[in-house]
Scaffold this active site. Structure first.
Site, short mmCIF file in Angstrom:
data_model
loop_
_atom_site.label_atom_id
_atom_site.label_comp_id
_atom_site.label_asym_id
_atom_site.label_seq_id
_atom_site.Cartn_x
_atom_site.Cartn_y
_atom_site.Cartn_z
N ASP A 21 -20.44 -16.07 -26.25
CA ASP A 21 -21.51 -15.65 -27.25
C ASP A 21 -21.25 -16.14 -28.49
O ASP A 21 -20.39 -17.04 -28.65
CB ASP A 21 -21.79 -14.11 -27.03
CG ASP A 21 -20.39 -13.05 -27.78
OD1 ASP A 21 -19.79 -13.98 -28.61
OD2 ASP A 21 -20.63 -12.04 -27.58
N GLN A 41 6.79 -13.75 -16.53
CA GLN A 41 7.09 -14.31 -18.10
C GLN A 41 5.86 -15.24 -18.33
O GLN A 41 5.37 -15.97 -17.24
CB GLN A 41 8.24 -15.14 -17.98
CG GLN A 41 8.52 -15.73 -19.31
CD GLN A 41 9.90 -16.52 -19.48
OE1 GLN A 41 10.65 -16.03 -19.07
NE2 GLN A 41 10.08 -17.64 -20.10
N ASN A 43 4.33 -18.35 -20.97
CA ASN A 43 4.69 -19.31 -22.05
C ASN A 43 3.31 -20.07 -22.26
O ASN A 43 2.30 -20.14 -21.53
CB ASN A 43 5.67 -20.09 -21.50
CG ASN A 43 6.68 -19.52 -20.93
OD1 ASN A 43 7.48 -18.75 -21.48
ND2 ASN A 43 7.32 -19.80 -19.44
N ARG A 53 3.87 -33.72 -19.65
CA ARG A 53 5.09 -32.72 -19.56
C ARG A 53 5.03 -32.58 -17.71
O ARG A 53 4.35 -32.20 -17.10
CB ARG A 53 4.72 -31.32 -19.93
CG ARG A 53 4.43 -31.50 -21.49
CD ARG A 53 4.36 -30.02 -21.90
NE ARG A 53 4.07 -30.03 -23.41
CZ ARG A 53 4.79 -29.68 -24.39
NH1 ARG A 53 6.07 -29.44 -24.15
NH2 ARG A 53 4.50 -29.89 -25.78
N HIS A 56 8.09 -31.44 -12.92
CA HIS A 56 8.98 -30.31 -12.70
C HIS A 56 9.07 -29.72 -11.39
O HIS A 56 8.01 -29.43 -11.05
CB HIS A 56 9.22 -29.47 -13.97
CG HIS A 56 9.43 -30.04 -15.16
ND1 HIS A 56 8.54 -29.62 -16.16
CD2 HIS A 56 10.43 -31.04 -15.52
CE1 HIS A 56 8.73 -30.42 -17.32
NE2 HIS A 56 9.85 -31.48 -17.05
N HIS A 106 5.34 -30.59 -10.50
CA HIS A 106 4.13 -30.20 -11.18
C HIS A 106 4.20 -30.59 -12.71
O HIS A 106 5.32 -30.59 -13.00
CB HIS A 106 3.64 -29.03 -10.85
CG HIS A 106 4.53 -28.06 -11.13
ND1 HIS A 106 5.60 -27.37 -10.31
CD2 HIS A 106 4.79 -27.17 -12.23
CE1 HIS A 106 6.39 -26.67 -10.70
NE2 HIS A 106 5.62 -26.29 -12.24
N TYR A 118 1.48 -20.87 -19.16
CA TYR A 118 2.07 -20.69 -17.92
C TYR A 118 2.44 -19.40 -17.77
O TYR A 118 3.15 -18.85 -18.66
CB TYR A 118 3.26 -21.71 -18.06
CG TYR A 118 3.52 -22.89 -18.82
CD1 TYR A 118 3.80 -24.12 -17.82
CD2 TYR A 118 3.31 -23.12 -19.97
CE1 TYR A 118 3.67 -25.37 -18.51
CE2 TYR A 118 3.24 -24.35 -20.77
CZ TYR A 118 3.71 -25.60 -19.90
OH TYR A 118 3.80 -26.55 -20.40
N GLU A 131 15.32 -26.03 -13.16
CA GLU A 131 14.39 -26.97 -13.34
C GLU A 131 14.90 -28.29 -13.15
O GLU A 131 16.02 -28.84 -13.33
CB GLU A 131 13.91 -26.98 -15.03
CG GLU A 131 13.42 -25.69 -15.63
CD GLU A 131 11.95 -26.12 -16.25
OE1 GLU A 131 11.52 -25.31 -16.46
OE2 GLU A 131 12.02 -27.17 -16.96
N ARG A 155 13.63 -35.40 -21.95
CA ARG A 155 14.28 -35.01 -20.57
C ARG A 155 13.26 -35.69 -19.73
O ARG A 155 13.58 -36.01 -18.43
CB ARG A 155 14.18 -33.40 -20.26
CG ARG A 155 14.59 -33.07 -19.01
CD ARG A 155 14.32 -31.77 -18.74
NE ARG A 155 12.98 -31.11 -18.75
CZ ARG A 155 12.78 -29.77 -18.74
NH1 ARG A 155 13.52 -28.98 -18.54
NH2 ARG A 155 11.58 -29.51 -18.77
#
Length: 158
Positions: A21, A41, A43, A53, A56, A106, A118, A131, A155
């Site tokens: 709206d 959890q 994130n 990203r 993983h 993913h 996440y 990971e 990484r």
């Protein structure tokens, strides 16, 4: 929200209802009754356009429920055993959450600057992280991205 099947067994595509709206919008991102496992959890990350990203995966079974809160992300999933893939652009123009079983590799590409959420089924343990990675340019997925020169973490680049 409903939970139709997706291209990879166990991966769920959950359309999100957005109520808008003049004040803005509201959206329910997670409903426990639709998920195979409870999330423990949450994130949120901010990514600039051009960031990838991942990919993983989690050997101990952490599943992820992901949603792009603002902007647009290309979500990519890879079954490392069969080579099957999933990809979908999600976000403001396509409000969808994706539930990814942790054994699938993913990740996502920021097609715009974005906020990404996440919900995960295991708490992160920095002393024993679950990971593992597959390169973003693995031959099974490299043609799914919109860029061949992404911005990567150290990484993800290694």
């Amino acid at each position: 929200m409903s939970a139709p099947a997706a291209a990879l067994p166990g991966l769920l595509r959950l359309p999100l209802r957005v109520f808008e709206d003049e004040r803005g919008w509201f959206c329910e991102v997670r409903r426990a009754s639709l998920l195979p496992s409870p999330t423990v959890q949450t994130n949120v990350s901010f990514s600039r356009r051009g960031v990838i990203r991942g990919l993983h995966y989690h050997e101990r079974g952490q599943d992820d429920l992901v949603a792009c809160l603002t902007g647009t992300a290309r979500v990519v999933g890879l079954d490392r055993e069969s080579g099957g893939v999933f990809t979908e652009d999600v976000g403001e123009d396509n409000p969808v959450a994706i539930y990814v079983p942790g054994h699938y590799a993913h990740g996502f590409e920021a097609l715009t600057d974005l906020l990404f959420c996440y919900h995960v089924t295991e708490e992160y343990d920095p002393d024993d992280p679950d990971e593992h990675g597959v390169p973003w340019d693995d031959p099974r997925v490299r043609d799914l991205w919109s860029t061949q020169t992404p911005i990567l973490s150290a990484r993800d680049a290694s």
